[in-house]
Design a protein around this motif. Structure first.
Motif, PDB file in Angstrom:
ATOM      1  N   THR A  42       1.081  -1.125  -0.053  1.00 31.71           N
ATOM      2  CA  THR A  42      -0.123  -0.026  -0.043  1.00 31.71           C
ATOM      3  C   THR A  42       0.804   1.305  -0.129  1.00 31.71           C
ATOM      4  N   PRO A  58      -9.090  -0.236  11.811  1.00 28.23           N
ATOM      5  CA  PRO A  58      -9.864  -0.946  10.971  1.00 28.23           C
ATOM      6  C   PRO A  58     -10.118  -0.278   9.517  1.00 28.23           C
ATOM      7  N   ASP A  59     -10.218   1.064   9.614  1.00 28.26           N
ATOM      8  CA  ASP A  59     -10.423   1.896   8.414  1.00 28.26           C
ATOM      9  C   ASP A  59      -9.129   1.849   7.550  1.00 28.26           C
ATOM     10  N   LYS A  60      -7.974   1.770   8.008  1.00 33.23           N
ATOM     11  CA  LYS A  60      -6.873   1.459   7.109  1.00 33.23           C
ATOM     12  C   LYS A  60      -6.873   0.324   6.405  1.00 33.23           C
ATOM     13  N   ILE A  61      -7.233  -0.789   7.489  1.00 36.48           N
ATOM     14  CA  ILE A  61      -7.032  -2.179   6.882  1.00 36.48           C
ATOM     15  C   ILE A  61      -8.206  -2.392   5.793  1.00 36.48           C
ATOM     16  N   GLU A  62      -9.367  -1.961   5.898  1.00 35.75           N
ATOM     17  CA  GLU A  62     -10.551  -1.868   5.034  1.00 35.75           C
ATOM     18  C   GLU A  62     -10.246  -1.080   3.623  1.00 35.75           C
ATOM     19  N   THR A  63      -9.738  -0.206   3.590  1.00 32.34           N
ATOM     20  CA  THR A  63      -9.317   0.873   2.651  1.00 32.34           C
ATOM     21  C   THR A  63      -8.183   0.221   1.713  1.00 32.34           C
ATOM     22  N   SER A  64      -7.166  -0.798   2.312  1.00 28.99           N
ATOM     23  CA  SER A  64      -6.029  -1.297   1.520  1.00 28.99           C
ATOM     24  C   SER A  64      -6.314  -2.461   0.936  1.00 28.99           C
TER      25      SER A  64
END
Length: 64
Positions: A42, A58-64
């Motif tokens: 990423t 969790p937001d960074k994990i979902e968008t990656s």
């Protein structure tokens, strides 16, 4: 280590590697090996100016 220390340490490590070897590197940090590998891919695509990406929310994990 807290989150800020991890990013600060990774940034310092990246600068030191560039200084001594001349090789630019990207560093991805995650809670697991797989997340760290995804963070590294990423950062290469989305954040080449910082070259350090920490998948901590969790937001960074979902968008990656």
């Amino acid at each position: 280590m807290n989150d800020h220390d991890l990013e600060k340490t990774a940034t310092g490590l990246r600068k030191r590697i560039l200084q001594y070897t001349g090789v630019p590197v990207c560093i991805g940090i995650g809670a697991a090996k797989t997340l760290a590998k995804i963070a590294n891919k990423t950062v290469k695509k989305q954040c080449p100016q910082t070259s350090v990406f920490y998948m901590d929310t969790p937001d960074k994990i979902e968008t990656s």
